[in-house]
Design an enzyme around this catalytic site. Structure first.
Site, short mmCIF file in Angstrom:
data_model
loop_
_atom_site.label_atom_id
_atom_site.label_comp_id
_atom_site.label_asym_id
_atom_site.label_seq_id
_atom_site.Cartn_x
_atom_site.Cartn_y
_atom_site.Cartn_z
CB ALA A 81 -7.64 -1.95 -8.31
CB SER A 108 -9.03 -6.51 -8.15
OG SER A 108 -9.41 -5.38 -7.38
CE1 TYR A 136 -9.72 -3.82 -0.02
CE2 TYR A 136 -10.11 -3.86 -2.38
CZ TYR A 136 -9.24 -3.75 -1.32
OH TYR A 136 -7.90 -3.59 -1.54
CB THR A 162 -8.80 -7.29 0.98
OG1 THR A 162 -8.32 -7.92 -0.21
CG2 THR A 162 -7.72 -6.36 1.51
CE LYS A 236 -3.90 -9.85 -1.36
NZ LYS A 236 -3.57 -8.50 -0.84
CG HIS A 260 -2.87 -3.86 0.83
ND1 HIS A 260 -4.08 -4.40 1.18
CD2 HIS A 260 -3.11 -3.13 -0.28
CE1 HIS A 260 -5.01 -4.01 0.32
NE2 HIS A 260 -4.44 -3.24 -0.58
N GLY A 292 3.95 -10.49 -1.60
CA GLY A 292 4.81 -9.39 -1.19
C GLY A 292 6.27 -9.63 -1.50
CB ILE A 294 7.08 -13.34 -5.03
CG1 ILE A 294 6.57 -13.80 -3.67
CG2 ILE A 294 7.51 -14.51 -5.91
CD1 ILE A 294 7.49 -14.71 -2.92
#
Length: 377
Positions: A81, A108, A136, A162, A236, A260, A292, A294
Site C-alpha cells: 500500500a 494493492s 480486500y 488477501t 493470499k 503478511h 516473506g 526473500i
C-alpha cells in the site's frame, strides 16, 4: 545507483538514510515483538544448498509457467500500500520497473494510484510479467462488484484476495513512531466505498468481535466472488494445509503462502517453514506461491526447490523505490534475477523444472541435468 549498492541489503541500508523515522517504521516494522518478521529472513538463510558440478548448463533459463503464462523468471512484486510515501511516482514507478524487468506485478487495493493508470502503463510492455490486482473485500458487496468490474475492464489478469488480515496486528514500531498517512495521500481505488455503519454496542460487547469482525470475509464470500468474476482468484495468506484444501474446494486458482510479512500475527512460523506442508496438501492442483523474507537469489531458488511456483518480493521493492524510483526498483529485481541465475549455475541446475530430463530415472548419469528439487540438503 551508487556503486556500492550491490545487494538488497545495501538497498535497505541506503533507504534507511532517506526515509523519515515514521515511514521507516511503517515500511520495515512488523507486529508486536517482530519475531515472525525476523524469522522470515532467518528461515531462508538456514536452508542449505547442495551443488553438483560438471553438469550441462548451456541453454539454461529461469522461465516458469504460471496460470497459463510463460514468465521470464519466477519473481513478482507483492502488493504493498501507499507507495507514494516512498517516491512521488509511487506505484507508477514500481509497476513500470517490474514490467521492464519481466517481473509480475500485484497492485494493492490501497494504492495511491488509480488502477486504470497502472494498467495503461504495464499492459503495452512486451516483456512484462502478469498484472494482478490485490483485493480486500469491503463490507458492501455492491462496491466490491463495481471494483472487480473496474479491474476486469482495465485488463488485470487475476485477483489476489488477501485473507489473513481481518484485523491489523499490533504494530508497536509504527505506534511508537507516531506513523500516520500525510494529507493528500489515500487509497484512491477505495475512495467511493460506502462508510461502514457502526452499531451501538451493548455493555460487555467487543468493538472488535461485535462490530468490525461482523463484516470479516468467510468462505461464503470466496464462493460469491468466484461467481461474480471471470478472473482467476488467488488466496493470499494461506498458511495451514487444511485451508489450502478448502481454497481448492472453493475454486481458488492459486495459493500464496504468506504471513503478511510478519505484520499481522506475530510468532507465526516463517513462510519457508510453512511452504512444504501447503505444497504437499495441494498436490499440484493449483500453483503455490510464497512471500516473506526473500532477499537473495538463493532464497528464490530454495523456494522453488520446496515446491513454490513463484515468489513475491515486498519490502526490498520499497527500498529500491525510496532510493531511486523506477530505476531503484528495476535494480532490486535485476539483482535478484542475476543472483538466481548464478545460484542455479553453481548448483548444476539448468532450469527450475521439478524433474529435469531423465535425472530421476538416472540419478548418477554424468550427463543428467539436475532438477530443482535436488538442490536442498
Amino acid at each position: 545507483m551508487p556503486a556500492d549498492v550491490v545487494s538488497l541489503v545495501d538497498h535497505e541500508a541506503l533507504a534507511a538514510t532517506l526515509m523519515s523515522p515514521e515511514v521507516s517504521a511503517y515500511v520495515n516494522g512488523g507486529a508486536a515483538d517482530e519475531i515472525t518478521l525476523r524469522e522470515n529472513l532467518l528461515a531462508w538463510q538456514s536452508l542449505r544448498l547442495r551443488s553438483r558440478v560438471l553438469r550441462p548448463l548451456a541453454g539454461g533459463h529461469t522461465r516458469v509457467e504460471l496460470l497459463g503464462q510463460t514468465l521470464a523468471h519466477p519473481i513478482l512484486v507483492a502488493p504493498m500500500a501507499h507507495q507514494r510515501l516512498l517516491h512521488p511516482h509511487g506505484e507508477q514507478a514500481s509497476a513500470l520497473a517490474a514490467a521492464m524487468q519481466g517481473a509480475g506485478y500485484v497492485l494493492s487495493a490501497q494504492a495511491n494510484t488509480a488502477l486504470e493508470t497502472v494498467a495503461r502503463l504495464v499492459l503495452p510492455q512486451v516483456e512484462r510479467g502478469p498484472l494482478w490486482f490485490q483485493l480486500y473485500l469491503q463490507p458492501d458487496r455492491a462496491f466490491n462488484l463495481e471494483l472487480v468490474q473496474r479491474v476486469e475492464a482495465a485488463g488485470f489478469e487475476a485477483l489476489v484476495l488477501t485473507v489473513d488480515a481481518p484485523v491489523s496486528g499490533p504494530r508497536d514500531r509504527e505506534r511508537r513512531a507516531g506513523f500516520g498517512l500525510p494529507a493528500g495521500l489515500s487509497a484512491v481505488n477505495l475512495a467511493n466505498a460506502p462508510a461502514r455503519e457502526v452499531p451501538p454496542l451493548a455493555e460487555g460487547q467487543s468493538g472488535l468481535f461485535d462490530d468490525l469482525l461482523t463484516h470479516a470475509p468467510t468462505w461464503a464470500d470466496i464462493a460469491w466472488l468466484r461467481e461474480h468474476t471471470r478472473l482467476p482468484i488467488l488466496l493470499k495468506g494461506i498458511t495451514h494445509p487444511d485451508d489450502a484444501r478448502l481454497a481448492i474446494q472453493h475454486g481458488a486458482a492459486g495459493i500464496i503462502v504468506s504471513n503478511h510479512g510478519g505484520r499481522t500475527l506475530d510468532t507465526l512460523p516463517a513462510t519457508a517453514q510453512l511452504l512444504p506442508a501447503v505444497v504437499d496438501a495441494v498436490q499440484g492442483a493449483v500453483p503455490v506461491l510464497v512471500d516473506g523474507g526473500i532477499r537473495r537469489g538463493t532464497d528464490v531458488l530454495k523456494a522453488m526447490a520446496l515446491g513454490a511456483s513463484a515468489v513475491l518480493v515486498g519490502r526490498p521493492v520499497l527500498h529500491g523505490l525510496a532510493n531511486a524510483g523506477a530505476v531503484g526498483v528495476a535494480h532490486v529485481l535485476r539483482l535478484l534475477r542475476d543472483e538466481l541465475e548464478m545460484a542455479m549455475a553453481l548448483c548444476g541446475c539448468a532450469s527450475l523444472a521439478r524433474n529435469a530430463s531423465d535425472s530421476a530415472a538416472h540419478p548418477i548419469a554424468q550427463d543428467a541435468p539436475i532438477g530443482v528439487h535436488e538442490i536442498l540438503k
